[in-house]
Design a protein around this motif. Structure first.
Motif, PDB file in Angstrom:
ATOM      1  N   ALA A   1       0.832  -1.212   0.000  1.00  0.00           N
ATOM      2  CA  ALA A   1       0.000   0.000   0.000  1.00  0.00           C
ATOM      3  C   ALA A   1       0.864   1.259   0.000  1.00  0.00           C
ATOM      4  O   ALA A   1       0.618   2.191  -0.777  1.00  0.00           O
ATOM      5  CB  ALA A   1      -0.955   0.006   1.193  1.00  0.00           C
TER       6      ALA A   1
ATOM      7  N   ASN B   1      -0.557   4.726  -1.184  1.00  0.00           N
ATOM      8  CA  ASN B   1      -1.805   4.751  -0.423  1.00  0.00           C
ATOM      9  C   ASN B   1      -1.479   4.755   1.081  1.00  0.00           C
ATOM     10  O   ASN B   1      -1.503   3.721   1.747  1.00  0.00           O
ATOM     11  CB  ASN B   1      -2.684   3.560  -0.799  1.00  0.00           C
ATOM     12  CG  ASN B   1      -4.097   3.724  -0.308  1.00  0.00           C
ATOM     13  OD1 ASN B   1      -4.357   4.420   0.672  1.00  0.00           O
ATOM     14  ND2 ASN B   1      -5.029   3.066  -0.984  1.00  0.00           N
TER      15      ASN B   1
ATOM     16  N   LYS C   1      -3.115   6.134   3.628  1.00  0.00           N
ATOM     17  CA  LYS C   1      -4.257   5.839   4.523  1.00  0.00           C
ATOM     18  C   LYS C   1      -4.431   4.330   4.685  1.00  0.00           C
ATOM     19  O   LYS C   1      -4.644   3.842   5.791  1.00  0.00           O
ATOM     20  CB  LYS C   1      -5.550   6.459   3.976  1.00  0.00           C
ATOM     21  CG  LYS C   1      -5.579   7.970   4.049  1.00  0.00           C
ATOM     22  CD  LYS C   1      -5.890   8.407   5.454  1.00  0.00           C
ATOM     23  CE  LYS C   1      -6.082   9.917   5.483  1.00  0.00           C
ATOM     24  NZ  LYS C   1      -5.831  10.461   6.785  1.00  0.00           N
ATOM     25  N   ARG C   2      -4.365   3.587   3.579  1.00  0.00           N
ATOM     26  CA  ARG C   2      -4.509   2.128   3.654  1.00  0.00           C
ATOM     27  C   ARG C   2      -3.337   1.540   4.442  1.00  0.00           C
ATOM     28  O   ARG C   2      -3.528   0.646   5.267  1.00  0.00           O
ATOM     29  CB  ARG C   2      -4.574   1.509   2.265  1.00  0.00           C
ATOM     30  CG  ARG C   2      -4.644  -0.032   2.339  1.00  0.00           C
ATOM     31  CD  ARG C   2      -4.845  -0.687   1.010  1.00  0.00           C
ATOM     32  NE  ARG C   2      -6.215  -0.391   0.579  1.00  0.00           N
ATOM     33  CZ  ARG C   2      -6.583  -0.298  -0.686  1.00  0.00           C
ATOM     34  NH1 ARG C   2      -5.708  -0.476  -1.649  1.00  0.00           N
ATOM     35  NH2 ARG C   2      -7.829  -0.048  -0.995  1.00  0.00           N
ATOM     36  N   HIS C   3      -2.132   2.045   4.185  1.00  0.00           N
ATOM     37  CA  HIS C   3      -0.940   1.590   4.909  1.00  0.00           C
ATOM     38  C   HIS C   3      -1.140   1.768   6.417  1.00  0.00           C
ATOM     39  O   HIS C   3      -0.935   0.835   7.202  1.00  0.00           O
ATOM     40  CB  HIS C   3       0.286   2.391   4.431  1.00  0.00           C
ATOM     41  CG  HIS C   3       1.508   2.174   5.256  1.00  0.00           C
ATOM     42  ND1 HIS C   3       2.287   1.040   5.146  1.00  0.00           N
ATOM     43  CD2 HIS C   3       2.101   2.948   6.205  1.00  0.00           C
ATOM     44  CE1 HIS C   3       3.297   1.130   5.996  1.00  0.00           C
ATOM     45  NE2 HIS C   3       3.216   2.275   6.649  1.00  0.00           N
TER      46      HIS C   3
END
Length: 173
Positions: A59, A64, A66-68
């Motif tokens: 991620a 990404n 936020k996903r991480h």
């Protein structure tokens, strides 16, 4: 803005308290039978943690953040759940002795001992890496994450391997 320095004492304290508490609780025996057999559950949680860590790295490499961050938070929760279940199991059950012989016995103990040592060492790494990440100290976060990730991943994967190797020797009542 908060910095990692503001959390240094808390990280140090937790890095000492968690392993000491686990060691102390290992000596506490509760005379009760759990309604479920925990080792396959906490081994599965270790496997999920490994998958989450890999997904978190993918991620972040894809931009990404936020996903991480979400995946890392879930991995931390999984690690916490693992720890609680692991301690609970050992407080209510006798330790299982590995029954393998020959080379496999040495491989098992190498994996087990390295897993235990690194599971203690990874605590301050995970906490410091996490704090640097949430405080947006990006360069400092990246610098330590390159060490934290492989160690945490190793601990998660070897937790599963240790379970698989000792599973034939469990006595379930």
């Amino acid at each position: 803005m908060e910095t990692t320095k503001n959390y240094k004492k808390l990280i140090t304290l937790l890095s000492i308290i968690i392993p000491v508490a686990v060691a102390v609780l290992f000596g506490v025996k509760i005379d009760m039978t759990l309604p479920i057999f925990l080792p396959p559950i906490y081994a599965t949680i270790n496997g999920i943690t490994a998958i989450l860590l890999i997904a978190a790295v993918i991620a972040v490499k894809n931009g990404n953040i936020k996903r991480h961050e979400f995946l890392i938070k879930i991995a931390m929760v999984c690690s916490g759940l693992f720890l609680v279940m692991y301690v609970l199991y050992h407080m209510t059950s006798d330790s299982t002795k590995f029954g393998g012989t020959g080379a496999i016995k040495y491989i098992y103990f190498f994996i087990l001992i390295s897993h235990i040592i690194l599971s203690i060492a990874v605590i301050p790494l995970v906490l410091t890496t996490f704090v640097r990440g949430i405080n947006k100290e990006v360069e400092k976060h990246r610098k330590i994450a390159k060490y934290t990730f492989p160690i945490w991943l190793y601990v998660a994967i070897t937790g599963v391997i240790v379970y698989i190797m000792i599973n034939p020797y469990y006595v379930v009542s």
